[in-house]
Motif scaffolding. Structure first.
Motif, PDB file in Angstrom:
ATOM      1  N   THR A 119       0.825  -1.207   0.000  1.00  0.00           N
ATOM      2  CA  THR A 119       0.000   0.000   0.000  1.00  0.00           C
ATOM      3  C   THR A 119       0.860   1.258   0.000  1.00  0.00           C
ATOM      4  O   THR A 119       2.079   1.219   0.230  1.00  0.00           O
ATOM      5  N   LEU A 120       0.191   2.389  -0.215  1.00  0.00           N
ATOM      6  CA  LEU A 120       0.871   3.684  -0.178  1.00  0.00           C
ATOM      7  C   LEU A 120       1.545   3.911   1.169  1.00  0.00           C
ATOM      8  O   LEU A 120       2.692   4.370   1.229  1.00  0.00           O
ATOM      9  N   ASP A 121       0.844   3.601   2.264  1.00  0.00           N
ATOM     10  CA  ASP A 121       1.429   3.807   3.594  1.00  0.00           C
ATOM     11  C   ASP A 121       2.643   2.922   3.822  1.00  0.00           C
ATOM     12  O   ASP A 121       3.632   3.350   4.437  1.00  0.00           O
ATOM     13  N   HIS A 122       2.590   1.679   3.350  1.00  0.00           N
ATOM     14  CA  HIS A 122       3.764   0.803   3.479  1.00  0.00           C
ATOM     15  C   HIS A 122       4.973   1.446   2.800  1.00  0.00           C
ATOM     16  O   HIS A 122       6.075   1.510   3.361  1.00  0.00           O
ATOM     17  N   ALA A 123       4.759   1.896   1.572  1.00  0.00           N
ATOM     18  CA  ALA A 123       5.864   2.463   0.804  1.00  0.00           C
ATOM     19  C   ALA A 123       6.369   3.758   1.424  1.00  0.00           C
ATOM     20  O   ALA A 123       7.576   4.032   1.434  1.00  0.00           O
ATOM     21  N   ALA A 124       5.441   4.571   1.964  1.00  0.00           N
ATOM     22  CA  ALA A 124       5.822   5.877   2.486  1.00  0.00           C
ATOM     23  C   ALA A 124       6.533   5.792   3.825  1.00  0.00           C
ATOM     24  O   ALA A 124       7.502   6.517   4.067  1.00  0.00           O
ATOM     25  N   MET A 172       6.795   8.444  15.143  1.00  0.00           N
ATOM     26  CA  MET A 172       7.162   7.940  13.832  1.00  0.00           C
ATOM     27  C   MET A 172       7.763   6.536  13.921  1.00  0.00           C
ATOM     28  O   MET A 172       7.496   5.672  13.070  1.00  0.00           O
ATOM     29  N   ALA A 173       8.574   6.286  14.934  1.00  0.00           N
ATOM     30  CA  ALA A 173       9.143   4.947  15.092  1.00  0.00           C
ATOM     31  C   ALA A 173       8.036   3.914  15.277  1.00  0.00           C
ATOM     32  O   ALA A 173       8.077   2.822  14.701  1.00  0.00           O
ATOM     33  N   TYR A 174       7.011   4.265  16.055  1.00  0.00           N
ATOM     34  CA  TYR A 174       5.892   3.345  16.267  1.00  0.00           C
ATOM     35  C   TYR A 174       5.046   3.217  14.999  1.00  0.00           C
ATOM     36  O   TYR A 174       4.601   2.121  14.643  1.00  0.00           O
ATOM     37  N   ARG A 175       4.820   4.312  14.303  1.00  0.00           N
ATOM     38  CA  ARG A 175       4.064   4.260  13.043  1.00  0.00           C
ATOM     39  C   ARG A 175       4.749   3.303  12.065  1.00  0.00           C
ATOM     40  O   ARG A 175       4.074   2.533  11.357  1.00  0.00           O
ATOM     41  N   ARG A 176       6.060   3.338  12.021  1.00  0.00           N
ATOM     42  CA  ARG A 176       6.780   2.437  11.127  1.00  0.00           C
ATOM     43  C   ARG A 176       6.624   0.975  11.566  1.00  0.00           C
ATOM     44  O   ARG A 176       6.491   0.079  10.719  1.00  0.00           O
ATOM     45  N   ALA A 177       6.633   0.732  12.870  1.00  0.00           N
ATOM     46  CA  ALA A 177       6.415  -0.637  13.352  1.00  0.00           C
ATOM     47  C   ALA A 177       5.029  -1.134  12.962  1.00  0.00           C
ATOM     48  O   ALA A 177       4.859  -2.290  12.539  1.00  0.00           O
ATOM     49  N   LEU A 178       4.024  -0.281  13.084  1.00  0.00           N
ATOM     50  CA  LEU A 178       2.661  -0.650  12.696  1.00  0.00           C
ATOM     51  C   LEU A 178       2.580  -0.982  11.211  1.00  0.00           C
ATOM     52  O   LEU A 178       1.976  -1.989  10.807  1.00  0.00           O
ATOM     53  N   ASN A 179       3.178  -0.144  10.382  1.00  0.00           N
ATOM     54  CA  ASN A 179       3.115  -0.369   8.946  1.00  0.00           C
ATOM     55  C   ASN A 179       3.955  -1.557   8.505  1.00  0.00           C
ATOM     56  O   ASN A 179       3.599  -2.250   7.543  1.00  0.00           O
ATOM     57  N   LEU A 180       5.056  -1.811   9.205  1.00  0.00           N
ATOM     58  CA  LEU A 180       5.858  -2.999   8.899  1.00  0.00           C
ATOM     59  C   LEU A 180       5.036  -4.260   9.144  1.00  0.00           C
ATOM     60  O   LEU A 180       5.010  -5.173   8.309  1.00  0.00           O
ATOM     61  N   GLU A 181       4.348  -4.328  10.285  1.00  0.00           N
ATOM     62  CA  GLU A 181       3.546  -5.509  10.585  1.00  0.00           C
ATOM     63  C   GLU A 181       2.354  -5.618   9.637  1.00  0.00           C
ATOM     64  O   GLU A 181       1.990  -6.719   9.217  1.00  0.00           O
TER      65      GLU A 181
END
Length: 213
Positions: A119-124, A172-181
């Protein structure tokens, strides 16, 4: 979640992210650990050994210098404190490290598949995923290998272990963890359907050059 300017704000954000991470199933019991640089930029707060992320209080955080000296707080820091310390040394732009145990990210990696950004969020937010081979938790080898991967990636899978994500702030670090999972979960579902190629359009990556949406 805005960038903190005081120690109290750093503490509040770590407490909140710990609670949210457990609610989302990204950590169980005392698994996982969190950290953030303090405003003076010479020390960081890290969760203490044995703490449960959804029960954090200010008394559950240790103060550690970038040289690895424990100077206050809860006393004995998480066994993974070196993972956090080496991350800060490798990336001066990073002010927070989130280390969790997301099930799909670990499983997809263990099965030998790469986590696909769909998705867009994954890529961003994820952008790219680094992988660290299994190394003993809390070891210098793990901390050093993760730090090396962080020179190219903001999101890492620690094989058969968990993930480590970094950012300019805790949010942002947590947002990235959410999107990674979420990306790992999407990859897992795609594999169940027999798909091995679906991914975010490579030609659209240039649209993200100005940052996340």
């Amino acid at each position: 979640m805005r960038a903190p300017t005081t120690r109290d704000e750093v503490v509040d954000q770590l407490v909140e992210v710990g609670r949210l991470a457990v609610q989302r199933g990204l950590a169980l019991a005392s698994g996982g650990n969190l950290s953030a640089r303090l405003p003076d930029d010479r020390e960081f707060l890290v969760t203490a050994a044995g703490t449960w992320l959804d029960r954090l209080t200010p008394a559950d955080l240790s103060v550690v210098t970038l040289d690895g000296e424990v100077t206050g707080g809860a006393g004995r820091p998480s066994t993974e404190w070196k993972l956090h310390q080496r991350s800060y040394l490798a990336r001066p732009d990073v002010n927070a490290v989130v280390h969790l145990h997301p099930q799909h990210a670990v499983l997809v990696d263990a099965l030998g598949h790469r986590i696909r950004l769909i998705t867009l969020d994954h890529a961003a937010y994820v952008r790219s995923v680094g992988t660290v081979p299994y190394l003993p938790n809390g070891s210098d080898e793990l901390a050093n290998a993760a730090a090396e991967q962080l020179r190219e990636h903001d999101c890492l899978v620690l094989s058969h272990h968990g993930c480590s994500t970094v950012g300019p702030d805790v949010g942002m670090a947590y947002r990235r963890a959410l999107n990674l999972e979420e990306a790992a979960t999407a990859t897992y579902r795609a594999l169940l359907l027999g798909d091995t190629t679906c991914t975010f359009p490579p030609e659209a990556l240039g649209d993200l050059r100005h940052g996340p949406p």
